[in-house]
Scaffold this motif. Structure first.
Motif, PDB file in Angstrom:
ATOM      1  N   GLU A   1       0.837  -1.195   0.000  1.00  0.00           N
ATOM      2  CA  GLU A   1       0.000   0.000   0.000  1.00  0.00           C
ATOM      3  C   GLU A   1       0.868   1.241   0.000  1.00  0.00           C
ATOM      4  OE1 GLU A   1      -2.410   1.071  -1.084  1.00  0.00           O
ATOM      5  OE2 GLU A   1      -4.041   1.526   0.266  1.00  0.00           O
ATOM      6  N   ALA A   2       0.337   2.304  -0.591  1.00  0.00           N
ATOM      7  CA  ALA A   2       0.942   3.636  -0.532  1.00  0.00           C
ATOM      8  C   ALA A   2       0.370   4.356   0.673  1.00  0.00           C
ATOM      9  CB  ALA A   2       0.636   4.408  -1.811  1.00  0.00           C
ATOM     10  N   THR A   3       1.219   4.947   1.488  1.00  0.00           N
ATOM     11  CA  THR A   3       0.743   5.532   2.738  1.00  0.00           C
ATOM     12  C   THR A   3       1.685   6.607   3.232  1.00  0.00           C
ATOM     13  OG1 THR A   3       0.407   5.044   5.095  1.00  0.00           O
ATOM     14  CG2 THR A   3       1.838   3.565   3.891  1.00  0.00           C
ATOM     15  N   SER A   4       1.124   7.580   3.944  1.00  0.00           N
ATOM     16  CA  SER A   4       1.949   8.592   4.611  1.00  0.00           C
ATOM     17  C   SER A   4       2.505   8.062   5.920  1.00  0.00           C
ATOM     18  CB  SER A   4       1.114   9.844   4.882  1.00  0.00           C
ATOM     19  OG  SER A   4       0.050   9.546   5.774  1.00  0.00           O
ATOM     20  N   GLY A   5       2.067   6.900   6.342  1.00  0.00           N
ATOM     21  CA  GLY A   5       2.625   6.285   7.537  1.00  0.00           C
ATOM     22  C   GLY A   5       1.615   5.577   8.393  1.00  0.00           C
ATOM     23  N   ASN A   6       0.529   6.246   8.785  1.00  0.00           N
ATOM     24  CA  ASN A   6      -0.398   5.641   9.738  1.00  0.00           C
ATOM     25  C   ASN A   6      -1.110   4.414   9.175  1.00  0.00           C
ATOM     26  OD1 ASN A   6       0.080   7.276  11.969  1.00  0.00           O
ATOM     27  ND2 ASN A   6      -1.342   8.835  11.278  1.00  0.00           N
ATOM     28  N   THR A   7      -1.552   4.479   7.926  1.00  0.00           N
ATOM     29  CA  THR A   7      -2.156   3.298   7.312  1.00  0.00           C
ATOM     30  C   THR A   7      -1.152   2.159   7.270  1.00  0.00           C
ATOM     31  OG1 THR A   7      -3.740   4.538   5.974  1.00  0.00           O
ATOM     32  CG2 THR A   7      -3.138   2.350   5.192  1.00  0.00           C
ATOM     33  N   GLY A   8       0.064   2.478   6.883  1.00  0.00           N
ATOM     34  CA  GLY A   8       1.101   1.448   6.821  1.00  0.00           C
ATOM     35  C   GLY A   8       1.388   0.836   8.171  1.00  0.00           C
ATOM     36  N   ILE A   9       1.418   1.658   9.213  1.00  0.00           N
ATOM     37  CA  ILE A   9       1.684   1.150  10.557  1.00  0.00           C
ATOM     38  C   ILE A   9       0.547   0.232  11.002  1.00  0.00           C
ATOM     39  CG2 ILE A   9       1.920   1.851  12.979  1.00  0.00           C
ATOM     40  CD1 ILE A   9       3.371   4.395  11.831  1.00  0.00           C
TER      41      ILE A   9
ATOM     42  N   LEU B   1       9.121   2.842  12.598  1.00  0.00           N
ATOM     43  CA  LEU B   1       8.053   2.031  13.166  1.00  0.00           C
ATOM     44  C   LEU B   1       7.637   0.921  12.199  1.00  0.00           C
ATOM     45  CD1 LEU B   1       5.770   4.718  14.848  1.00  0.00           C
ATOM     46  CD2 LEU B   1       6.736   2.716  15.979  1.00  0.00           C
ATOM     47  N   LEU B   2       7.510   1.266  10.925  1.00  0.00           N
ATOM     48  CA  LEU B   2       7.119   0.272   9.929  1.00  0.00           C
ATOM     49  C   LEU B   2       8.138  -0.858   9.857  1.00  0.00           C
ATOM     50  CD1 LEU B   2       5.847   2.747   7.238  1.00  0.00           C
ATOM     51  CD2 LEU B   2       4.510   0.842   8.139  1.00  0.00           C
ATOM     52  N   ARG B   3       9.403  -0.485   9.811  1.00  0.00           N
ATOM     53  CA  ARG B   3      10.443  -1.514   9.717  1.00  0.00           C
ATOM     54  C   ARG B   3      10.526  -2.328  11.004  1.00  0.00           C
ATOM     55  NH1 ARG B   3      13.778   2.947   6.583  1.00  0.00           N
ATOM     56  NH2 ARG B   3      13.417   2.244   4.439  1.00  0.00           N
ATOM     57  N   PHE B   4      10.296  -1.682  12.137  1.00  0.00           N
ATOM     58  CA  PHE B   4      10.298  -2.398  13.414  1.00  0.00           C
ATOM     59  C   PHE B   4       9.220  -3.472  13.420  1.00  0.00           C
ATOM     60  CE2 PHE B   4       9.321  -3.076  17.887  1.00  0.00           C
ATOM     61  CZ  PHE B   4      10.572  -3.080  18.481  1.00  0.00           C
TER      62      PHE B   4
END
Length: 495
Positions: A68-76, A104-107
């Motif tokens: 998914e493409a995301t600014s961060g929160n969706t991805g998290i 956070l995503l990589r964690f």
């Protein structure tokens, strides 16, 4: 307390909190604190819904990679859901979004593919589509996926109505990104009471909705400009947002300045004790504007999409120092103990006892164990698991690719017979220093973290490693200062 079978069962049912100090005294402004979701944002709801809808329909296969493409929160949120359900995850993200989100995503186990900031939100979406098609990934399509809106109709909107139990709501205020929250909540609130005003906030310098201009097919909106509110207003109006507007759900659009968003996010923390991000501050700015015009006694509900923790590398935290300011320094100096500007009193005879315990004699068993450890590997570090200087030394060895034996004196393995404690004076006699870590190469002491870094900088570490046949990356370029804990950077008495 409730027991849950999975972290995913804790999503939703977030609190509605009435503001006591920021709202007008005669109007009730309630904030929906989505930071209470397990990964700290409203997007947890959508992440679970999209994955489970895809599972039910069969378009997502067991073990298939999600993207998914995301600014961060969706991805998290997706990273949490995919971790629990066993799906690999790839996230595409414009490089301009906060560093905390990437980490956070990589964690959480996701892979993060960055796209140029100049390509904006549409660029990261195009990259996600391209990767999905090339590798057979399942693309979530959050900007158009009906499951995104449906979960907010089923959960978020119902929670709001249940919290008021029939009391009239004057307005509900939200931003828009994917449009899922806007479309899903607005249709339920309007069906329950058509008098509820749906107010949408957007950046004042990027009035995609306020301009009234249509979204060009396959291109950035002409009124888009970069703005501070991450997760809000990409460079296009999503299909879900367009559907909400076309259905007549939006009663008012309020432009919000970036500086006002920053100010109110900080004010929420300092006056209400609610820790949120920039987009939440922006939504509150719009809600307070509505509140100033609302009849006395009105109830206004404002969405607060996420926590402030993932904004520490953004302007939200500008001016928040790591070191003591003048006021804090003066407070430190107001009492004599534990200060940086005066030396600590030296405990009587403490150091001599640390190096050579009086009248105890030599510990032959500890000395024998020391020799055993030194014989097991060319590079041996005697360390403490909790010590930041040991962490720094480990970072250098990792960057160089050096294999070493770590003898962690505070670990359970060395608690039997108190061996971790007994080895300390033995090490101190061998090295002449009571400190940890102590690093040995080919059985000879090198020193601690500082000596290790000095040896790398002057080239002697590489020569000693090569002499005993230890492989390392001789071409590595490493600034050892960056490996040290941040608090160790040179400290003045006025900062």
């Amino acid at each position: 307390m409730t027991r849950y079978a999975s972290i995913l069962e804790t999503i939703g049912r977030t609190p509605l909190v009435r503001l006591a100090r920021l709202a007008p005294p005669d109007v009730n402004v309630h904030v929906k604190v989505e930071a209470f979701n397990p990964m700290g944002s409203v997007k947890d709801r959508m992440a679970l819904a999209v994955i489970e809808a895809a599972e039910r329909s069969g378009v997502l296969r067991p073990g298939q990679t999600v993207i998914e493409a995301t600014s961060g929160n969706t991805g998290i949120g997706l990273a949490m859901v995919c971790a629990r359900k066993g799906y690999p995850l790839v996230v595409t993200m414009a490089e301009s979004f906060s560093l905390e989100r990437r980490r956070l995503l990589r964690f959480l186990g996701a892979r993060v593919v960055l796209t140029p900031a100049s390509e904006k939100g549409s660029g990261m979406l195009a990259k996600a589509i391209e990767l999905a098609e090339a590798h057979g990934y399942f693309l979530c399509r959050q900007f158009e996926n009906e499951a995104n809106a449906e979960v907010h109709s089923r959960t978020t909107a119902r929670e709001i109505l249940d919290d008021f139990q029939g009391e009239p709501i004057h307005a509900w205020v939200t931003g828009f990104g994917t449009g899922g929250t806007l479309r899903g909540v607005s249709r339920v609130l309007k069906a329950a009471d058509p008098r509820i005003r749906i107010v949408v906030a957007e950046p004042d310098n990027a009035p995609l909705l306020g301009s009234g201009e249509a979204q060009p097919a396959g291109a950035s909106h002409p009124r888009f400009r970069p703005h501070l509110m991450q997760g809000w207003s990409p460079d296009f109006i999503s299909p879900l947002t367009q559907q909400a507007v076309a259905a007549g759900m939006v009663d008012e659009i309020v432009p919000v300045a970036g500086e006002e968003a920053l100010r109110l996010a900080r004010e929420l923390a300092r006056k209400e004790g609610i820790f949120v991000g920039i987009s939440a501050g922006a939504t509150l700015a719009a809600a307070l504007e509505v509140a100033r015009r609302a009849p006395a006694g009105s109830h206004i509900v404002c969405m607060l999409p996420d926590t402030g923790e993932r904004y520490q590398s953004t302007p939200l935290f500008e001016g928040i120092g790591d070191e003591m300011n003048e006021e804090e320094l003066a407070l430190s100096r107001s009492t004599p103990g534990c200060r940086f500007d005066v030396p600590a009193p030296r405990p009587a005879a403490a150091m001599s006892r640390a190096v050579e315990p009086a009248d105890t004699g030599r510990d032959a068993e500890a000395e024998r164990r020391l020799e055993e450890y030194l014989a097991q590997a060319p590079v041996v570090m005697f360390a403490l698991a909790w010590c930041e200087f040991c962490w720094a030394a480990r970072k250098l060895f990792a960057r160089l690719g050096v294999d070493y034996l770590s003898v962690d004196l505070d670990s359970p393995d060395y608690q039997a017979d108190d061996m971790g404690v007994r080895l300390r004076p033995v090490l101190a006699r061998r090295t002449g220093a009571p400190t940890i870590p102590q690093i040995f190469i080919a059985g000879e002491p090198l020193g601690g973290c500082g000596e290790l870094f000095d040896a790398w900088r002057d080239g002697s570490l590489g020569r000693r490693l090569a002499a005993c046949g230890v492989a390392y990356d001789a071409e590595a370029i490493i600034d050892t200062e960056l490996l040290l804990p941040a608090w160790l950077h040179p400290r003045s008495t006025t900062a």
